[in-house]
Write an enzyme that holds these catalytic residues in place. Structure first.
Site, PDB file in Angstrom:
ATOM      1  N   VAL A  63       2.449  -1.047   6.096  1.00  0.00           N
ATOM      2  CA  VAL A  63       3.082  -2.059   5.244  1.00  0.00           C
ATOM      3  C   VAL A  63       2.100  -3.126   4.757  1.00  0.00           C
ATOM      4  O   VAL A  63       2.509  -4.157   4.239  1.00  0.00           O
ATOM      5  CB  VAL A  63       4.288  -2.734   5.946  1.00  0.00           C
ATOM      6  CG1 VAL A  63       5.381  -1.720   6.191  1.00  0.00           C
ATOM      7  CG2 VAL A  63       3.885  -3.414   7.244  1.00  0.00           C
ATOM      8  N   LYS A  64       0.818  -2.891   4.883  1.00  0.00           N
ATOM      9  CA  LYS A  64      -0.146  -3.882   4.433  1.00  0.00           C
ATOM     10  C   LYS A  64      -0.557  -3.650   2.965  1.00  0.00           C
ATOM     11  O   LYS A  64      -0.159  -2.653   2.355  1.00  0.00           O
ATOM     12  CB  LYS A  64      -1.371  -3.859   5.362  1.00  0.00           C
ATOM     13  CG  LYS A  64      -1.038  -4.281   6.804  1.00  0.00           C
ATOM     14  CD  LYS A  64      -0.345  -5.630   6.875  1.00  0.00           C
ATOM     15  CE  LYS A  64      -0.434  -6.317   8.225  1.00  0.00           C
ATOM     16  NZ  LYS A  64       0.422  -5.746   9.270  1.00  0.00           N
ATOM     17  N   THR A  65      -1.366  -4.570   2.433  1.00  0.00           N
ATOM     18  CA  THR A  65      -1.710  -4.537   1.002  1.00  0.00           C
ATOM     19  C   THR A  65      -2.323  -3.200   0.596  1.00  0.00           C
ATOM     20  O   THR A  65      -2.001  -2.649  -0.448  1.00  0.00           O
ATOM     21  CB  THR A  65      -2.666  -5.693   0.661  1.00  0.00           C
ATOM     22  OG1 THR A  65      -2.027  -6.910   1.057  1.00  0.00           O
ATOM     23  CG2 THR A  65      -2.970  -5.742  -0.829  1.00  0.00           C
TER      24      THR A  65
ATOM     25  N   GLY B 284       0.824  -1.209   0.000  1.00  0.00           N
ATOM     26  CA  GLY B 284       0.000   0.000   0.000  1.00  0.00           C
ATOM     27  C   GLY B 284       0.857   1.257   0.000  1.00  0.00           C
ATOM     28  O   GLY B 284       0.553   2.243  -0.663  1.00  0.00           O
TER      29      GLY B 284
END
Ligand code: PLP
Length: 397
Positions: free
Chosen positions: A185-187, A3
């Site tokens: 740091v996620k999708t 992301g």
């Protein structure tokens, strides 16, 4: 989980809508907010995308797990089964409620081993929490039938697997409750944020109240609202929610690029004799945020991990010795180091984690390397990375 690679004009526009009115809160101030309800808008869009009846946004993925557990009535002394390979949020959320994390082995899916789950069930067990690590899922069919048989809640931690599916359903929507993180740091990211999804009307109502001090959210006067039960503050801000709206619109493109990049890396290294891959349960499709593979022994895996770093291949993880994700690194949990005294139930019911046999997990984690999949790589960079990975691994076998 990229992301953060994808922040642009769309996100800025969404945030600007909020900055122009200055209403940074998701509740109230109806006259001032120029009809912008970013948190509500994101909840509606996310529920639609995941195919669940309800979505509750909160301040983080850890908050989502805590709110989900609380909404399902988990409290002091209730046992929640979780895997040895996950993120610290799993036991943090359980302990925050006075409930007891029970750690069990993983299998070659890198997620909960259904047999180990069944063996850990006691009369105090209330919930099973599979964590879909590194883009792929637990054997949800097996876990669901164990939960049905023993009358347990199935809570999916899908924080690392947004966009993956199982038997045609988006991950997170298969169990009684599902949790997501939108940390940086996620999708997809909100900066910080999380979501609880469910089809259970009662849990949804509990989540709505619990994450906002127990407010009943009836009427238009916050000050006059009553509190049917105790809650806490896990609210998301309108600014963070606004970022999420723009990011969600990019999810399909992100997933498509992840799959393309993953496939190039996989097709290159699967030609190496001795390299095998993490098992994806039948009926499942990963979200392709990581490529996870095994080498024949722990010793060879450590050598390969070093060789990859030396060859300049970044973002390859060896979780076995990592501080965040595997029980080896959780010295504070194993020795119950807390600032204040933990509840009597936690102290008496916790496993002695320093002396519990997790050799089955060790045998898998010791041989696992995960390569992050970025979406910013050019096609040339992906091919170069694939070749660099191949020769680094070959040099150690
Ligand atoms: C990131 C993550 C969380 C927690 O999310 P935060 O938003 O950082 O609190 C929980 N579980 C897993 C598996 C995660 O990767």
């Amino acid at each position: 989980m990229p992301g953060f690679e994808f922040f642009g004009a769309e996100e800025r526009k969404q945030v600007h809508d909020v900055l122009e009115t200055g209403v940074l809160m998701r509740y109230g101030f109806d006259g001032m907010r120029n009809n912008h309800w970013k948190a509500k808008e994101f909840e509606k869009a996310f529920a639609e995308r995941i195919g669940s009846d309800y979505c509750q946004l909160v301040s983080s993925g850890t908050a989502a797990l805590t709110v989900a557990l609380a909404s399902a009535g988990i409290g002091a002394g209730d046992e929640v089964i979780m895997p040895t390979f996950t993120f610290v949020a799993s036991f943090e959320s359980i302990l925050a409620l006075g409930a007891v994390p029970i750690l069990v082995d993983i299998d070659d899916t890198l997620t909960l081993d259904p047999q180990a789950v069944e063996a850990a069930i006691t009369p105090k067990t209330k919930c099973v929490m599979p964590v879909h690590m590194c883009g792929s899922m637990a054997d949800l069919r097996a876990l669901n039938s164990i939960c049905k048989k023993h009358n347990l809640i199935l809570l999916e931690d899908a924080c690392q697997a947004l966009g993956g599916t199982y038997e045609g359903k988006p991950l997170g929507s298969y169990g009684d409750l599902g949790c997501f993180s939108f940390d940086y740091v996620k999708t997809i990211t909100c900066g910080e944020g999380g979501a609880v999804i469910t089809n259970n009307e009662k849990y949804a109502l509990h989540a709505d109240h619990y994450q906002d001090h127990g407010h009943d959210h009836i009427g238009k006067d916050r000050g006059a609202e009553t509190h049917p039960f105790l809650g806490y503050n896990f609210r998301i801000s309108e600014l963070n929610a606004a970022v999420g709206i723009a990011q969600l619109n990019k999810l399909d493109d992100i997933l498509k690029t992840q799959k393309e990049n993953y496939t190039i890396l996989r097709e290159t290294i699967e030609t190496i004799e001795g390299v095998t891959f993490r098992r994806v349960p039948e009926g499942g499709e990963e979200n392709y945020s990581f490529l996870n593979f095994f080498l024949p022994t722990a010793e060879l895996t450590q050598k390969a991990h070093k060789a990859l770093a030396k060859a300049g291949v970044d973002a390859c993880f060896y979780w076995f010795t990592n501080n965040w994700h595997y029980i080896n690194g959780w010295e504070h949990l194993r020795n119950l180091k807390s600032l204040g005294k933990l509840s009597a139930e936690v102290r008496s019911q916790m496993q002695d984690l320093n002396n519990t046999d997790f050799s089955k997990s060790d045998a898998i984690m010791g041989r696992t390397i995960s390569s992050l999949i970025k979406i910013g790589w050019t096609p040339k960079q992906v091919k170069e990375r694939a070749e660099a990975m191949k020769s680094a691994i070959l040099s150690t076998l």
